[in-house]
Design a protein around this motif. Structure first.
Motif, short mmCIF file in Angstrom:
data_model
loop_
_atom_site.label_atom_id
_atom_site.label_comp_id
_atom_site.label_asym_id
_atom_site.label_seq_id
_atom_site.Cartn_x
_atom_site.Cartn_y
_atom_site.Cartn_z
N THR A 63 0.84 -1.13 -0.05
CA THR A 63 -0.09 0.04 -0.19
C THR A 63 0.67 1.23 0.09
O THR A 63 0.29 2.30 0.32
N ASP A 64 2.16 1.09 -0.34
CA ASP A 64 3.07 2.37 -0.37
C ASP A 64 2.73 3.24 -1.25
O ASP A 64 2.20 2.84 -2.27
N ALA A 65 2.40 4.61 -0.92
CA ALA A 65 2.01 5.90 -1.83
C ALA A 65 3.18 5.70 -3.17
O ALA A 65 2.53 6.01 -4.24
N HIS A 66 4.39 5.57 -2.96
CA HIS A 66 5.33 5.48 -3.89
C HIS A 66 6.30 4.74 -3.61
O HIS A 66 6.77 4.22 -2.51
N LEU A 67 7.16 4.07 -4.57
CA LEU A 67 8.25 3.12 -4.49
C LEU A 67 9.51 3.94 -4.60
O LEU A 67 10.62 3.28 -4.06
N ARG A 68 9.52 4.97 -5.30
CA ARG A 68 10.54 5.65 -5.61
C ARG A 68 10.61 7.17 -5.87
O ARG A 68 9.36 7.62 -6.04
N SER A 69 11.74 7.90 -6.03
CA SER A 69 11.42 9.23 -6.36
C SER A 69 12.06 9.78 -7.69
O SER A 69 13.24 9.06 -8.12
N ARG A 70 11.57 10.79 -8.39
CA ARG A 70 12.33 11.23 -9.55
C ARG A 70 13.64 11.84 -9.34
O ARG A 70 13.63 12.54 -8.61
N GLY A 71 14.53 11.51 -10.00
CA GLY A 71 15.87 12.01 -10.06
C GLY A 71 16.00 12.94 -11.15
O GLY A 71 15.50 12.92 -12.08
N ASP A 72 16.85 14.10 -10.78
CA ASP A 72 17.01 15.00 -11.91
C ASP A 72 18.51 14.97 -12.56
O ASP A 72 18.82 15.90 -13.29
N GLY A 73 18.96 13.78 -12.26
CA GLY A 73 20.15 13.62 -13.15
C GLY A 73 21.32 14.75 -13.15
O GLY A 73 22.39 14.59 -12.83
N ASP A 74 21.14 15.70 -13.99
CA ASP A 74 22.09 16.81 -14.24
C ASP A 74 22.06 17.89 -13.19
O ASP A 74 22.74 18.85 -13.29
N GLY A 75 21.28 17.73 -12.09
CA GLY A 75 21.43 18.24 -11.01
C GLY A 75 20.81 19.67 -11.13
O GLY A 75 20.76 20.74 -10.11
N SER A 76 20.03 19.96 -12.17
CA SER A 76 19.34 21.14 -12.35
C SER A 76 18.33 21.48 -11.48
O SER A 76 17.39 20.46 -10.84
N LYS A 77 17.87 22.70 -11.05
CA LYS A 77 16.46 22.69 -10.24
C LYS A 77 15.43 23.10 -11.22
O LYS A 77 15.34 23.84 -12.08
N ARG A 78 14.38 22.28 -10.89
CA ARG A 78 13.11 22.47 -11.53
C ARG A 78 11.78 22.97 -10.89
O ARG A 78 12.04 23.16 -9.51
N ASP A 79 11.08 23.51 -11.49
CA ASP A 79 9.72 24.20 -10.75
C ASP A 79 8.99 22.86 -10.38
O ASP A 79 8.49 21.97 -11.22
N LEU A 80 8.92 22.44 -9.26
CA LEU A 80 8.35 21.28 -8.78
C LEU A 80 6.74 21.36 -8.49
O LEU A 80 6.42 20.47 -8.05
N THR A 81 6.18 22.55 -8.79
CA THR A 81 4.74 22.66 -8.57
C THR A 81 4.07 22.01 -9.63
O THR A 81 4.45 22.28 -10.72
N TYR A 82 2.92 21.37 -9.47
CA TYR A 82 1.97 20.81 -10.38
C TYR A 82 1.49 21.87 -11.23
O TYR A 82 0.85 22.70 -10.50
N PRO A 83 1.12 21.58 -12.53
CA PRO A 83 0.49 22.55 -13.37
C PRO A 83 -0.93 22.80 -12.91
O PRO A 83 -1.44 21.89 -12.34
N PRO A 84 -1.81 23.80 -13.28
CA PRO A 84 -2.94 23.80 -12.79
C PRO A 84 -3.68 23.02 -13.91
O PRO A 84 -3.41 22.20 -14.79
N LEU A 85 -5.16 22.58 -13.34
CA LEU A 85 -5.95 21.56 -14.04
C LEU A 85 -6.37 22.28 -15.44
O LEU A 85 -6.88 23.38 -15.41
N PRO A 86 -6.17 21.29 -16.48
CA PRO A 86 -6.79 21.97 -17.68
C PRO A 86 -8.05 21.82 -17.75
O PRO A 86 -8.87 21.42 -16.87
N GLU A 87 -8.70 22.39 -18.81
CA GLU A 87 -10.12 22.30 -19.16
C GLU A 87 -10.44 20.86 -19.31
O GLU A 87 -9.77 20.27 -20.00
N ALA A 88 -11.61 20.34 -18.78
CA ALA A 88 -11.99 19.05 -18.97
C ALA A 88 -12.19 18.62 -20.26
O ALA A 88 -13.12 19.50 -21.12
N LEU A 89 -11.83 17.49 -20.79
CA LEU A 89 -12.36 16.97 -22.02
C LEU A 89 -14.05 16.68 -22.05
O LEU A 89 -14.32 16.30 -20.72
N VAL A 90 -14.66 16.94 -23.16
CA VAL A 90 -16.08 16.75 -23.07
C VAL A 90 -16.33 15.30 -23.54
O VAL A 90 -17.12 14.70 -22.65
#
Length: 302
Positions: A2-29
């Protein structure tokens, strides 16, 4: 499990990313599916979403289900366990091609392949993948192990009547050679399709499906859009490969199944068609490949 995650995403090159999730897009019909995602990977820093949160957001924008994909024995077991308890999830199980050389070196490849084959018998496991060849990260000395693992995954898919999900990175010709030599399963999907129009034509000739990810929205991805224009509509699907390959304009930020509408609308624009018409076609294609999400009941209570 039941673990929520098994691993974390690595950033390889050491760069700093914006870690916030994007907003919800308009829903598909017209709702669709994300046919390739990795919800076992935590991304987004302290704001990481577990699989329930991913699925809730996806449902709210017209993504009715996902295929949760394993890349080694542990993540494949996790994927199968989530599919067993969550009706919006089907599972794909496999050893990623980049896992094969180290497993063979340790003498563990056959044991892990046997584990994948046991998982393949579960009712809500509907695909073997992601498997294939990756010549970007693996050198010449690891290719024999990759090819042997790929051939075994093809056998498992055919013997269990499952779809095959292909990982193909810098290996188009070799992937096609193996599929032609040993015989591709009836339902074969090139996940995160990365070829140009020539590969799209070849896939069309053989009846292989092409699944497009957020890369098709990237400014420098003209060959992918040319491939999309060549691909028959009845052979295309859409995916996120989350948490990777977030579509424009959120490239670099965490990806998630709820962002499928962005990629689908971009594909519709490239094709000059209505997004709802394309969504209906893609939903139908996806169900033909994996079957209905409600064909087998969930068997594990939360």
């Amino acid at each position: 499990m039941t673990d929520a995650h098994l691993r974390s995403r690595g950033d390889g090159d050491g760069s700093k990313r914006d870690l916030t999730y994007p907003p919800l897009p308009e829903a598909l019909v017209v709702p669709v599916y994300d046919n390739h995602t990795h919800m076992e990977i935590a991304d987004g820093g302290d704001g990481a979403l577990d699989y329930r949160e991913h699925l809730g957001r996806a449902s709210s924008v017209g993504v009715r289900g996902v295929v949760q994909v394993g890349t080694d024995l542990a993540t494949s077991q996790w994927s199968a366990s989530i599919a067993a308890r969550e009706p919006r999830v089907l599972a794909a199980v496999a050893l990623h091609p980049n896992e094969a050389p180290s497993l063979q070196e340790q003498g563990l490849l056959d044991e892990h392949l046997a584990g994948i084959e046991r998982l393949a018998a579960l009712p809500r496991v509907r695909a073997i993948g992601e498997t294939g060849l990756d010549f970007f990260r693996t050198g010449e000395d690891g290719r024999d192990a990759q090819i042997r693992s790929f051939e075994e995954h093809i056998r498992i898919a055919k013997e269990h009547g499952l779809a095959l999900t292909i990982h193909d990175r810098d290996a188009h010709d070799a992937v096609v050679e193996v599929l032609d030599r040993v015989g591709a399963p009836e339902r074969t999907v090139f996940h995160c399709f990365s070829g140009g129009p020539d590969l799209a034509r070849l896939c069309a000739e053989r009846g292989w499906y092409m699944s497009f990810a957020g890369t098709v929205t990237f400014k420098n991805a003209a060959p992918l859009r040319e491939a999309l224009l060549v691909a028959p509509r009845h052979l295309i699907m859409v995916e996120t490969d989350a948490p990777f390959l977030t579509p424009t304009p959120y490239r670099g930020r965490p990806n998630a199944p709820y962002l499928i509408p962005i990629t689908l609308r971009s594909m519709a624009e490239t094709l000059g068609t209505d997004a709802s018409m394309l969504a209906a076609q893609i939903a139908s294609n996806t169900e033909l490949v994996y079957g209905a999400w409600d064909a087998e009941p969930v068997t594990v209570d939360e």
